[in-house]
Scaffold this motif. Structure first.
Motif, PDB file in Angstrom:
ATOM      1  N   PHE A   1      34.650 -26.139 -22.460  1.00 21.18           N
ATOM      2  CA  PHE A   1      33.862 -24.930 -22.672  1.00 21.18           C
ATOM      3  C   PHE A   1      32.687 -25.118 -23.632  1.00 21.18           C
ATOM      4  O   PHE A   1      31.925 -24.183 -23.871  1.00 21.18           O
ATOM      5  CB  PHE A   1      34.750 -23.773 -23.135  1.00 21.18           C
ATOM      6  N   GLU A   2      32.532 -26.300 -24.183  1.00 21.97           N
ATOM      7  CA  GLU A   2      31.360 -26.593 -25.014  1.00 21.97           C
ATOM      8  C   GLU A   2      30.140 -26.778 -24.110  1.00 21.97           C
ATOM      9  O   GLU A   2      30.252 -27.344 -23.021  1.00 21.97           O
ATOM     10  CB  GLU A   2      31.578 -27.854 -25.842  1.00 21.97           C
ATOM     11  N   THR A   3      28.992 -26.334 -24.551  1.00 17.42           N
ATOM     12  CA  THR A   3      27.773 -26.476 -23.749  1.00 17.42           C
ATOM     13  C   THR A   3      27.437 -27.941 -23.533  1.00 17.42           C
ATOM     14  O   THR A   3      27.125 -28.360 -22.418  1.00 17.42           O
ATOM     15  CB  THR A   3      26.595 -25.759 -24.438  1.00 17.42           C
ATOM     16  N   VAL A   4      27.495 -28.733 -24.602  1.00 22.60           N
ATOM     17  CA  VAL A   4      27.239 -30.170 -24.528  1.00 22.60           C
ATOM     18  C   VAL A   4      28.456 -30.890 -25.102  1.00 22.60           C
ATOM     19  O   VAL A   4      28.896 -30.593 -26.199  1.00 22.60           O
ATOM     20  CB  VAL A   4      25.971 -30.575 -25.330  1.00 22.60           C
ATOM     21  N   ARG A   5      28.991 -31.810 -24.312  1.00 20.31           N
ATOM     22  CA  ARG A   5      30.137 -32.605 -24.765  1.00 20.31           C
ATOM     23  C   ARG A   5      29.697 -34.049 -24.904  1.00 20.31           C
ATOM     24  O   ARG A   5      29.028 -34.580 -24.021  1.00 20.31           O
ATOM     25  CB  ARG A   5      31.292 -32.528 -23.749  1.00 20.31           C
ATOM     26  N   GLU A   6      30.061 -34.669 -26.009  1.00 20.78           N
ATOM     27  CA  GLU A   6      29.669 -36.059 -26.266  1.00 20.78           C
ATOM     28  C   GLU A   6      30.901 -36.954 -26.229  1.00 20.78           C
ATOM     29  O   GLU A   6      31.925 -36.637 -26.839  1.00 20.78           O
ATOM     30  CB  GLU A   6      28.989 -36.155 -27.630  1.00 20.78           C
ATOM     31  N   MET A   7      30.782 -38.060 -25.483  1.00 18.24           N
ATOM     32  CA  MET A   7      31.870 -39.022 -25.370  1.00 18.24           C
ATOM     33  C   MET A   7      31.306 -40.428 -25.547  1.00 18.24           C
ATOM     34  O   MET A   7      30.181 -40.698 -25.134  1.00 18.24           O
ATOM     35  CB  MET A   7      32.551 -38.896 -24.008  1.00 18.24           C
TER      36      MET A   7
ATOM     37  N   PHE B   1      28.772 -55.716 -23.045  1.00 17.78           N
ATOM     38  CA  PHE B   1      28.724 -55.382 -24.475  1.00 17.78           C
ATOM     39  C   PHE B   1      28.050 -54.035 -24.741  1.00 17.78           C
ATOM     40  O   PHE B   1      27.560 -53.793 -25.846  1.00 17.78           O
ATOM     41  CB  PHE B   1      28.019 -56.476 -25.287  1.00 17.78           C
ATOM     42  N   ALA B   2      28.026 -53.159 -23.762  1.00 14.28           N
ATOM     43  CA  ALA B   2      27.384 -51.853 -23.933  1.00 14.28           C
ATOM     44  C   ALA B   2      28.104 -51.022 -24.992  1.00 14.28           C
ATOM     45  O   ALA B   2      29.326 -51.028 -25.091  1.00 14.28           O
ATOM     46  CB  ALA B   2      27.369 -51.091 -22.613  1.00 14.28           C
ATOM     47  N   ARG B   3      27.323 -50.298 -25.769  1.00 18.45           N
ATOM     48  CA  ARG B   3      27.819 -49.330 -26.738  1.00 18.45           C
ATOM     49  C   ARG B   3      26.858 -48.145 -26.717  1.00 18.45           C
ATOM     50  O   ARG B   3      25.659 -48.314 -26.540  1.00 18.45           O
ATOM     51  CB  ARG B   3      27.869 -49.907 -28.159  1.00 18.45           C
ATOM     52  N   GLY B   4      27.394 -46.969 -26.932  1.00 24.14           N
ATOM     53  CA  GLY B   4      26.542 -45.790 -26.940  1.00 24.14           C
ATOM     54  C   GLY B   4      27.361 -44.542 -26.725  1.00 24.14           C
ATOM     55  O   GLY B   4      28.527 -44.473 -27.110  1.00 24.14           O
ATOM     56  N   TYR B   5      26.751 -43.571 -26.062  1.00 16.96           N
ATOM     57  CA  TYR B   5      27.441 -42.312 -25.800  1.00 16.96           C
ATOM     58  C   TYR B   5      26.843 -41.642 -24.579  1.00 16.96           C
ATOM     59  O   TYR B   5      25.729 -41.964 -24.150  1.00 16.96           O
ATOM     60  CB  TYR B   5      27.369 -41.382 -27.016  1.00 16.96           C
ATOM     61  N   VAL B   6      27.609 -40.734 -23.999  1.00 18.05           N
ATOM     62  CA  VAL B   6      27.108 -39.875 -22.935  1.00 18.05           C
ATOM     63  C   VAL B   6      27.203 -38.439 -23.415  1.00 18.05           C
ATOM     64  O   VAL B   6      28.064 -38.087 -24.224  1.00 18.05           O
ATOM     65  CB  VAL B   6      27.878 -40.035 -21.600  1.00 18.05           C
ATOM     66  N   GLN B   7      26.291 -37.621 -22.939  1.00 17.80           N
ATOM     67  CA  GLN B   7      26.352 -36.182 -23.158  1.00 17.80           C
ATOM     68  C   GLN B   7      26.563 -35.530 -21.800  1.00 17.80           C
ATOM     69  O   GLN B   7      25.822 -35.799 -20.848  1.00 17.80           O
ATOM     70  CB  GLN B   7      25.070 -35.661 -23.794  1.00 17.80           C
ATOM     71  N   ALA B   8      27.596 -34.700 -21.702  1.00 15.64           N
ATOM     72  CA  ALA B   8      27.927 -34.017 -20.456  1.00 15.64           C
ATOM     73  C   ALA B   8      27.551 -32.549 -20.565  1.00 15.64           C
ATOM     74  O   ALA B   8      27.801 -31.905 -21.588  1.00 15.64           O
ATOM     75  CB  ALA B   8      29.420 -34.152 -20.178  1.00 15.64           C
ATOM     76  N   ARG B   9      26.940 -32.041 -19.489  1.00 10.82           N
ATOM     77  CA  ARG B   9      26.565 -30.626 -19.401  1.00 10.82           C
ATOM     78  C   ARG B   9      26.980 -30.117 -18.022  1.00 10.82           C
ATOM     79  O   ARG B   9      26.552 -30.681 -17.014  1.00 10.82           O
ATOM     80  CB  ARG B   9      25.053 -30.447 -19.555  1.00 10.82           C
ATOM     81  N   THR B  10      27.777 -29.052 -17.981  1.00  9.10           N
ATOM     82  CA  THR B  10      28.181 -28.478 -16.705  1.00  9.10           C
ATOM     83  C   THR B  10      27.012 -27.690 -16.133  1.00  9.10           C
ATOM     84  O   THR B  10      26.467 -26.804 -16.796  1.00  9.10           O
ATOM     85  CB  THR B  10      29.411 -27.572 -16.875  1.00  9.10           C
ATOM     86  N   LYS B  11      26.629 -28.023 -14.900  1.00 10.15           N
ATOM     87  CA  LYS B  11      25.508 -27.352 -14.234  1.00 10.15           C
ATOM     88  C   LYS B  11      25.980 -26.214 -13.336  1.00 10.15           C
ATOM     89  O   LYS B  11      25.294 -25.211 -13.201  1.00 10.15           O
ATOM     90  CB  LYS B  11      24.688 -28.355 -13.416  1.00 10.15           C
ATOM     91  N   SER B  12      27.137 -26.391 -12.691  1.00 12.68           N
ATOM     92  CA  SER B  12      27.683 -25.333 -11.844  1.00 12.68           C
ATOM     93  C   SER B  12      29.177 -25.545 -11.662  1.00 12.68           C
ATOM     94  O   SER B  12      29.674 -26.663 -11.778  1.00 12.68           O
ATOM     95  CB  SER B  12      26.981 -25.303 -10.479  1.00 12.68           C
ATOM     96  N   VAL B  13      29.880 -24.430 -11.376  1.00 15.74           N
ATOM     97  CA  VAL B  13      31.314 -24.465 -11.111  1.00 15.74           C
ATOM     98  C   VAL B  13      31.594 -23.534  -9.940  1.00 15.74           C
ATOM     99  O   VAL B  13      31.112 -22.408  -9.910  1.00 15.74           O
ATOM    100  CB  VAL B  13      32.138 -24.006 -12.341  1.00 15.74           C
ATOM    101  N   ASP B  14      32.387 -24.013  -8.977  1.00 16.13           N
ATOM    102  CA  ASP B  14      32.849 -23.185  -7.867  1.00 16.13           C
ATOM    103  C   ASP B  14      34.304 -22.833  -8.162  1.00 16.13           C
ATOM    104  O   ASP B  14      35.195 -23.689  -8.080  1.00 16.13           O
ATOM    105  CB  ASP B  14      32.730 -23.961  -6.552  1.00 16.13           C
ATOM    106  N   LEU B  15      34.556 -21.581  -8.522  1.00 17.87           N
ATOM    107  CA  LEU B  15      35.902 -21.164  -8.923  1.00 17.87           C
ATOM    108  C   LEU B  15      36.902 -21.199  -7.766  1.00 17.87           C
ATOM    109  O   LEU B  15      38.092 -21.360  -7.993  1.00 17.87           O
ATOM    110  CB  LEU B  15      35.864 -19.783  -9.569  1.00 17.87           C
ATOM    111  N   LYS B  16      36.419 -21.074  -6.528  1.00 19.45           N
ATOM    112  CA  LYS B  16      37.319 -21.138  -5.371  1.00 19.45           C
ATOM    113  C   LYS B  16      37.832 -22.557  -5.153  1.00 19.45           C
ATOM    114  O   LYS B  16      39.023 -22.768  -4.965  1.00 19.45           O
ATOM    115  CB  LYS B  16      36.607 -20.652  -4.110  1.00 19.45           C
TER     116      LYS B  16
END
Length: 108
Positions: A61-67, A78-93
């Protein structure tokens, strides 16, 4: 378990450049939060055959999630860093969601 299309944009018609593969499970008893274990597997262009590995807590439920990005293969060794996730749409059905992932990665 998941094995979802990784596209350049949020539309279903966007070009597929890879797969988001992994698993997730509940990480909290008091909120909708999940533990994500996910690989971005690239199948197109310069990054074809390379992967990025993501492992972290995703509070839905956070607008931006960092992982964190904890590694990779191919061009992302040897990659290191982070991703930011943002939900753009949800189909409740169908319970399907479109999520934008922006990756910020250092690699050799």
């Amino acid at each position: 378990m998941m094995d979802n299309a990784l596209t350049l944009g949020p539309k279903l018609s966007s070009k597929i450049v890879g797969r988001a593969q992994g698993l997730y499970g509940s990480a909290s008893q008091s909120e909708l939060s999940i533990l994500m274990v996910m690989n971005f597997v690239f199948i197109e262009g310069k990054y074809n055959g390379s992967t990025l590995a993501v492992l972290g807590r995703n509070s839905a439920f956070e607008t931006v999630r960092e992982m964190p990005v904890i590694g990779g293969s191919g061009l992302f060794r040897f990659a290191r860093g982070y991703v930011q996730a943002r939900t753009k749409s949800v189909d409740l059905k169908t319970k399907d969601a479109t999520v934008q992932y922006d990756a910020y990665v250092l690699h050799y």
